[in-house]
Write a protein that holds these residues in place. Structure first.
Motif, PDB file in Angstrom:
ATOM      1  N   HIS A 148      -2.478  -2.335  -8.731  1.00 56.44           N
ATOM      2  CA  HIS A 148      -2.988  -1.082  -9.311  1.00 56.44           C
ATOM      3  C   HIS A 148      -1.829  -0.182  -9.709  1.00 56.44           C
ATOM      4  O   HIS A 148      -0.676  -0.484  -9.414  1.00 56.44           O
ATOM      5  N   HIS A 196      -9.159   0.033  -5.929  1.00 63.07           N
ATOM      6  CA  HIS A 196      -8.777   0.719  -7.165  1.00 63.07           C
ATOM      7  C   HIS A 196      -7.921  -0.157  -8.054  1.00 63.07           C
ATOM      8  O   HIS A 196      -7.132  -0.978  -7.613  1.00 63.07           O
ATOM      9  N   HIS A 210       3.322   5.612  -9.051  1.00 63.09           N
ATOM     10  CA  HIS A 210       3.771   4.291  -8.581  1.00 63.09           C
ATOM     11  C   HIS A 210       2.908   3.198  -9.186  1.00 63.09           C
ATOM     12  O   HIS A 210       1.818   3.464  -9.687  1.00 63.09           O
ATOM     13  N   ALA A 212       1.683  -0.919  -7.940  1.00 67.02           N
ATOM     14  CA  ALA A 212       1.607  -1.628  -6.663  1.00 67.02           C
ATOM     15  C   ALA A 212       1.329  -3.111  -6.829  1.00 67.02           C
ATOM     16  O   ALA A 212       0.641  -3.538  -7.760  1.00 67.02           O
ATOM     17  N   TYR A 251       5.779   2.281   0.393  1.00 66.31           N
ATOM     18  CA  TYR A 251       6.286   2.799  -0.878  1.00 66.31           C
ATOM     19  C   TYR A 251       7.796   2.656  -0.881  1.00 66.31           C
ATOM     20  O   TYR A 251       8.451   2.918   0.130  1.00 66.31           O
ATOM     21  N   GLU A 261       4.934   0.004  -4.815  1.00 65.42           N
ATOM     22  CA  GLU A 261       4.207  -0.089  -3.541  1.00 65.42           C
ATOM     23  C   GLU A 261       3.858  -1.546  -3.303  1.00 65.42           C
ATOM     24  O   GLU A 261       3.606  -2.291  -4.267  1.00 65.42           O
TER      25      GLU A 261
HETATM   26 FE    FE Z   1      -1.149   2.808  -4.434  1.00 68.38          FE
END
Ligand code: FE
Ligand code: CA
Length: 303
Positions: A148, A196, A210, A212, A251, A261
């Motif tokens: 994401h 997400h 960020h 991920a 992170y 991430e």
């Molecule tokens: Fe995230």
């Protein structure tokens, strides 16, 4: 129909050599191509040509790209995006390297969103016939795939409206100023079956907070933290758990200052997944469940 998932994230980096080392040897992505000053990467468990594109020129997001299920979805979503009032550009086959016909939108927040249906297929490292669970020769963390991205916008409510009303994303979790308010301060949205595919928090327009990569579990995350220390990769926060998404997280930063991430766990979502609400006073707990507070740098450092 419509958007299926996050396809790729295209970011700027300040030093391509250092960036390639980070994405290839620390994260363990596979470099799949290089063309016109861009370098393309994918995770070992991804089949399309790329999920990350790097381009020299500072830091930050060039564009985020989502893959739609059917060719016809492009035309339908183009009409809906135009109605919403976003600026649109058609991209012809291979204008985006290894990608078919596409539509690029400039959102009110200044973010570039590309929708495409077709990508060149390279296949996963373990194949599709009687596969082993993981391939040999992975470097560093060895992330299997992208998961994401999270961006900042001056008007996260409007950003959320675009993704939900136009692209049919569902909100898994949202932050409201106070109980009973329908103003969205931040939202986590999905089209796939994960918590997400994209999220937005308040902050400057057109910025990236960020992006991920998926990891299997908490012990993979611990090992990822070992790799970060071993390679002197600066950890921002973690390993810890999010209240929002329930994901386990670290992170960290790439050499250009883009935040990455690694994300494990988290629940699965469905089309009828009910939206979870957080009140703004509990946001610290939502983001960092153990510390129960946000640090200043986490909210202010974007690229
Ligand atoms: Fe995230
Ligand atoms: Ca996801």
């Amino acid at each position: 129909m419509g958007v299926m998932r996050l396809g790729y994230v295209h970011v700027r980096v300040s030093d391509m050599g250092a960036a390639q080392h980070h994405y290839q040897e620390v994260l363990g992505l596979q470099r799949t191509d290089q063309r016109d000053g861009k370098v393309f990467f994918k995770g070992w468990d991804e089949w399309d040509h790329h999920s990350v594109v790097l381009e020299e020129g500072g830091a930050g997001l060039v564009k985020m790209a989502f893959k739609v299920e059917r060719e016809e979805d492009l035309e339908e979503l183009e009409t809906r995006m135009a109605k919403f009032g976003v600026q649109l550009t058609r991209r012809h086959r291979n204008e985006e390297h290894a990608i078919g016909d596409a539509i690029e939108a400039t959102l009110p927040s200044g973010h570039q969103v590309l929708l495409y249906h077709e990508a060149e297929v390279l296949g996963t490292s373990t194949g599709l016939l009687n596969p082993d669970p993981w391939p040999d020769g992975l470097l560093g963390i060895g992330v299997p795939r992208i998961d994401h991205l999270l961006v900042t916008a001056e008007d996260p409510h409007l950003f959320t409206r675009f993704f939900t009303e136009v692209l049919d994303f569902k909100i898994s979790e949202k932050v409201v100023p106070e109980l009973g308010s329908d103003q969205v301060l931040a939202s986590w949205m999905f089209r796939s079956n994960t918590p997400h595919d994209i999220a937005v928090i308040p902050g400057p327009d057109a910025k990236l907070h960020h992006f991920a990569f998926y990891l299997e579990d908490w012990s993979s995350l611990l090992k990822a933290a070992d790799v970060m220390s071993k390679t002197r990769t600066p950890i921002d926060v973690g390993p810890t758990r999010h209240g929002i998404t329930r994901g386990e997280t670290i992170y960290f930063f790439d050499p250009s200052g883009n935040r990455n991430e690694v994300f494990a766990g988290g629940y699965i979502t469905y089309p009828d997944f009910p939206c979870i609400t957080w009140t703004a006073d509990q946001l610290g707990t939502g983001v960092f469940y153990h510390n129960r507070e946000l640090n200043e740098a986490f909210t202010s450092v974007v690229s």
